[in-house]
Design a protein around this motif. Structure first.
Motif, PDB file in Angstrom:
ATOM      1  N   SER A 282      -5.410 -36.793  -5.641  1.00 37.90           N
ATOM      2  CA  SER A 282      -4.355 -37.789  -5.837  1.00 37.90           C
ATOM      3  C   SER A 282      -3.004 -37.258  -5.384  1.00 37.90           C
ATOM      4  O   SER A 282      -2.723 -36.055  -5.455  1.00 37.90           O
ATOM      5  N   HIS A 283      -2.142 -38.191  -4.928  1.00 38.18           N
ATOM      6  CA  HIS A 283      -0.732 -37.907  -4.672  1.00 38.18           C
ATOM      7  C   HIS A 283       0.070 -38.784  -5.626  1.00 38.18           C
ATOM      8  O   HIS A 283       0.215 -39.986  -5.398  1.00 38.18           O
ATOM      9  N   ASN A 284       0.589 -38.177  -6.686  1.00 32.71           N
ATOM     10  CA  ASN A 284       1.354 -38.920  -7.680  1.00 32.71           C
ATOM     11  C   ASN A 284       2.844 -38.623  -7.543  1.00 32.71           C
ATOM     12  O   ASN A 284       3.235 -37.476  -7.300  1.00 32.71           O
ATOM     13  N   VAL A 285       3.641 -39.646  -7.704  1.00 32.62           N
ATOM     14  CA  VAL A 285       5.100 -39.511  -7.761  1.00 32.62           C
ATOM     15  C   VAL A 285       5.543 -40.131  -9.080  1.00 32.62           C
ATOM     16  O   VAL A 285       4.972 -41.133  -9.532  1.00 32.62           O
ATOM     17  N   TYR A 286       6.562 -39.549  -9.698  1.00 36.12           N
ATOM     18  CA  TYR A 286       7.009 -40.021 -10.998  1.00 36.12           C
ATOM     19  C   TYR A 286       8.445 -40.536 -10.928  1.00 36.12           C
ATOM     20  O   TYR A 286       9.292 -39.941 -10.258  1.00 36.12           O
ATOM     21  N   VAL A 287       8.671 -41.643 -11.622  1.00 40.70           N
ATOM     22  CA  VAL A 287       9.966 -42.313 -11.652  1.00 40.70           C
ATOM     23  C   VAL A 287      10.474 -42.287 -13.087  1.00 40.70           C
ATOM     24  O   VAL A 287       9.718 -42.586 -14.018  1.00 40.70           O
ATOM     25  N   VAL A 288      11.736 -41.904 -13.264  1.00 43.11           N
ATOM     26  CA  VAL A 288      12.342 -41.892 -14.595  1.00 43.11           C
ATOM     27  C   VAL A 288      13.519 -42.856 -14.583  1.00 43.11           C
ATOM     28  O   VAL A 288      14.432 -42.729 -13.762  1.00 43.11           O
ATOM     29  N   ARG A 289      13.464 -43.837 -15.491  1.00 44.71           N
ATOM     30  CA  ARG A 289      14.538 -44.812 -15.612  1.00 44.71           C
ATOM     31  C   ARG A 289      15.058 -44.822 -17.044  1.00 44.71           C
ATOM     32  O   ARG A 289      14.298 -44.560 -17.978  1.00 44.71           O
ATOM     33  N   GLY A 290      16.335 -45.098 -17.185  1.00 45.46           N
ATOM     34  CA  GLY A 290      16.944 -45.128 -18.502  1.00 45.46           C
ATOM     35  C   GLY A 290      18.278 -45.836 -18.452  1.00 45.46           C
ATOM     36  O   GLY A 290      18.812 -46.116 -17.372  1.00 45.46           O
ATOM     37  N   PRO A 291      18.858 -46.107 -19.629  1.00 43.52           N
ATOM     38  CA  PRO A 291      20.102 -46.869 -19.677  1.00 43.52           C
ATOM     39  C   PRO A 291      21.329 -46.107 -19.204  1.00 43.52           C
ATOM     40  O   PRO A 291      22.368 -46.711 -18.943  1.00 43.52           O
ATOM     41  N   ASP A 292      21.203 -44.774 -19.080  1.00 37.55           N
ATOM     42  CA  ASP A 292      22.386 -43.958 -18.800  1.00 37.55           C
ATOM     43  C   ASP A 292      22.426 -43.381 -17.390  1.00 37.55           C
ATOM     44  O   ASP A 292      23.293 -42.563 -17.074  1.00 37.55           O
ATOM     45  N   HIS A 293      21.516 -43.806 -16.524  1.00 38.37           N
ATOM     46  CA  HIS A 293      21.487 -43.223 -15.184  1.00 38.37           C
ATOM     47  C   HIS A 293      20.734 -44.135 -14.230  1.00 38.37           C
ATOM     48  O   HIS A 293      19.937 -44.992 -14.648  1.00 38.37           O
ATOM     49  N   ALA A 294      20.970 -43.921 -12.945  1.00 38.20           N
ATOM     50  CA  ALA A 294      20.204 -44.625 -11.909  1.00 38.20           C
ATOM     51  C   ALA A 294      18.776 -44.100 -11.898  1.00 38.20           C
ATOM     52  O   ALA A 294      18.492 -43.016 -12.414  1.00 38.20           O
ATOM     53  N   PRO A 295      17.832 -44.839 -11.302  1.00 36.63           N
ATOM     54  CA  PRO A 295      16.455 -44.341 -11.225  1.00 36.63           C
ATOM     55  C   PRO A 295      16.384 -42.963 -10.580  1.00 36.63           C
ATOM     56  O   PRO A 295      17.086 -42.672  -9.605  1.00 36.63           O
ATOM     57  N   MET A 296      15.522 -42.126 -11.144  1.00 36.53           N
ATOM     58  CA  MET A 296      15.308 -40.779 -10.628  1.00 36.53           C
ATOM     59  C   MET A 296      13.854 -40.638 -10.201  1.00 36.53           C
ATOM     60  O   MET A 296      12.951 -41.142 -10.864  1.00 36.53           O
ATOM     61  N   LEU A 297      13.622 -39.938  -9.084  1.00 32.95           N
ATOM     62  CA  LEU A 297      12.280 -39.640  -8.615  1.00 32.95           C
ATOM     63  C   LEU A 297      11.980 -38.162  -8.816  1.00 32.95           C
ATOM     64  O   LEU A 297      12.860 -37.310  -8.643  1.00 32.95           O
ATOM     65  N   ILE A 298      10.733 -37.865  -9.158  1.00 28.69           N
ATOM     66  CA  ILE A 298      10.251 -36.489  -9.148  1.00 28.69           C
ATOM     67  C   ILE A 298       9.220 -36.404  -8.042  1.00 28.69           C
ATOM     68  O   ILE A 298       8.115 -36.931  -8.145  1.00 28.69           O
ATOM     69  N   ASP A 299       9.643 -35.779  -6.932  1.00 29.35           N
ATOM     70  CA  ASP A 299       8.923 -35.699  -5.666  1.00 29.35           C
ATOM     71  C   ASP A 299       8.949 -37.040  -4.923  1.00 29.35           C
ATOM     72  O   ASP A 299       9.292 -38.073  -5.494  1.00 29.35           O
ATOM     73  N   THR A 300       8.593 -36.982  -3.625  1.00 31.82           N
ATOM     74  CA  THR A 300       8.711 -38.178  -2.779  1.00 31.82           C
ATOM     75  C   THR A 300       7.469 -38.453  -1.945  1.00 31.82           C
ATOM     76  O   THR A 300       7.496 -39.330  -1.087  1.00 31.82           O
ATOM     77  N   GLY A 301       6.390 -37.713  -2.175  1.00 32.18           N
ATOM     78  CA  GLY A 301       5.168 -37.990  -1.431  1.00 32.18           C
ATOM     79  C   GLY A 301       5.209 -37.467  -0.010  1.00 32.18           C
ATOM     80  O   GLY A 301       6.132 -36.774   0.424  1.00 32.18           O
ATOM     81  N   MET A 302       4.181 -37.842   0.754  1.00 30.33           N
ATOM     82  CA  MET A 302       3.928 -37.269   2.073  1.00 30.33           C
ATOM     83  C   MET A 302       4.718 -37.914   3.199  1.00 30.33           C
ATOM     84  O   MET A 302       4.812 -37.344   4.280  1.00 30.33           O
ATOM     85  N   GLY A 303       5.286 -39.091   2.972  1.00 33.84           N
ATOM     86  CA  GLY A 303       6.006 -39.738   4.055  1.00 33.84           C
ATOM     87  C   GLY A 303       5.074 -40.341   5.082  1.00 33.84           C
ATOM     88  O   GLY A 303       3.898 -40.601   4.816  1.00 33.84           O
ATOM     89  N   ASP A 304       5.590 -40.550   6.281  1.00 34.26           N
ATOM     90  CA  ASP A 304       4.857 -41.266   7.315  1.00 34.26           C
ATOM     91  C   ASP A 304       4.128 -40.313   8.265  1.00 34.26           C
ATOM     92  O   ASP A 304       4.471 -39.148   8.390  1.00 34.26           O
ATOM     93  N   GLY A 305       3.115 -40.860   8.923  1.00 30.91           N
ATOM     94  CA  GLY A 305       2.462 -40.127   9.988  1.00 30.91           C
ATOM     95  C   GLY A 305       1.313 -39.236   9.567  1.00 30.91           C
ATOM     96  O   GLY A 305       0.846 -38.413  10.353  1.00 30.91           O
ATOM     97  N   TRP A 306       0.809 -39.402   8.324  1.00 36.35           N
ATOM     98  CA  TRP A 306      -0.257 -38.530   7.835  1.00 36.35           C
ATOM     99  C   TRP A 306      -1.529 -39.309   7.521  1.00 36.35           C
ATOM    100  O   TRP A 306      -2.365 -38.860   6.752  1.00 36.35           O
TER     101      TRP A 306
END
Length: 299
Positions: A61-85
């Motif tokens: 699996s390739h998992n990416v995690y998103v953290v959202r909350g009332p005090d900040h903009a959305p945050m990502l933990i890692d960004t995956g493989m991108g294009d061309g793979w």
């Protein structure tokens, strides 16, 4: 929204953590075989896979995690493989769209390390930043290791997997973010509600990110584990991508023991989607137990 000739994975699973919402989305998967373990007995690895009703050719699996909350903009933990793979990877843009997060809304990207299946999704195919308003956070040792003055181009003699771990690729992924790059070198609070936890071994600055505190927290552990059915019972099974296999094994054992004793959850980049697990000691090894999850939540 972009279109492709295949149906992307847009499943999303949510967990409440304090005032924040922790969401797992799929960037896809890649298919491999037991040569991913260069020194571990592959007969034993195959037996562990079969005992867990898994194929001898692991689908990772390739998992990416998103953290959202009332005090900040959305945050990502890692960004995956991108294009061309290939068509099985690079699904993050569609996954984010499925949960209503636009690329320009992302305020922070936290990288566990600079292998391309974690950072190549930072850029579009033309090299422009996919997340134009985001700050990028990564351990200082990752920058030192991967972003030298003269990144080495790939060689015809490189093994097939080498393209996923090149310094040249990491440099290209981070190039448009160099004026928005922040580093750390110890365990510390790096973003609202998120603490960086160095887990070095897989790479020199490989790090986890703890969302929340105590037993209610979820620790994103990057590449501590690639094949759970093998590396849970046998934490000594290192993978071909480990820069320092012995240190990676030590980090895995220590983390599994702490998670078992502390009761907190871990979320791996390559644990089976949606990726969030409890860790339980079993004989001389461990078992990763999928955590119960909430299918829909307002965030």
């Amino acid at each position: 929204m972009p279109t492709r000739s295949f149906t992307p994975f847009t499943s999303a699973v949510h967990w409440p953590v304090g005032r924040q919402t922790f969401t797992s989305v799929s960037d896809g998967y890649y298919q491999t075989d037991l040569t991913v373990f260069p020194t571990f007995d592959r007969v034993v690895a195959g037996g562990l896979q079969r005992a867990a009703n898994r194929s001898a050719e692991p689908r990772i699996s390739h998992n990416v995690y998103v953290v959202r909350g009332p005090d900040h903009a959305p945050m990502l933990i890692d960004t995956g493989m991108g294009d061309g793979w290939g068509s099985t990877m690079g699904h993050l843009p569609w996954a984010l769209s499925s949960i209503g997060v636009g690329a320009d809304e992302v305020g922070t990207v936290l990288l566990t390390h600079l292998h391309l299946d974690h950072c190549a999704g930072l850029i579009d195919p033309d090299g422009t930043p996919r997340f134009p308003n985001a700050e990028v956070i990564v351990h200082a040792a990752e920058v030192d290791h991967w972003l030298g003055d003269d990144p080495e181009p790939p060689s015809d003699d490189d093994p097939p997997w080498a393209a996923a771990v090149t310094r040249q690729g990491a440099a290209a992924a981070l190039a448009p973010y160099r004026d928005r790059l922040r580093t750390f070198d110890c365990e510390q609070l790096v973003a609202p509600g998120i603490t960086a936890v160095p887990l070095t071994g897989h790479t020199p600055g490989h790090s986890g990110y703890r969302v929340g505190t105590g037993s209610d927290s979820i620790l994103v552990v990057g590449d501590i584990v690639h094949v759970p059915a093998v590396q849970g019972p046998r934490p000594d099974a290192s993978v071909i991508f480990d820069v320092d296999p012995d240190a990676a094994v030590d980090a895995r054992r220590t983390l599994f023991d702490e998670a078992d004793r502390g009761g907190f959850r871990i979320a791996g980049a390559h644990t089976e989607f949606p990726g969030v697990n409890l860790v339980r000691r079993v004989d001389d090894g461990y078992r990763l137990v999928p955590d119960l999850w909430v299918g829909s939540i307002d965030a």
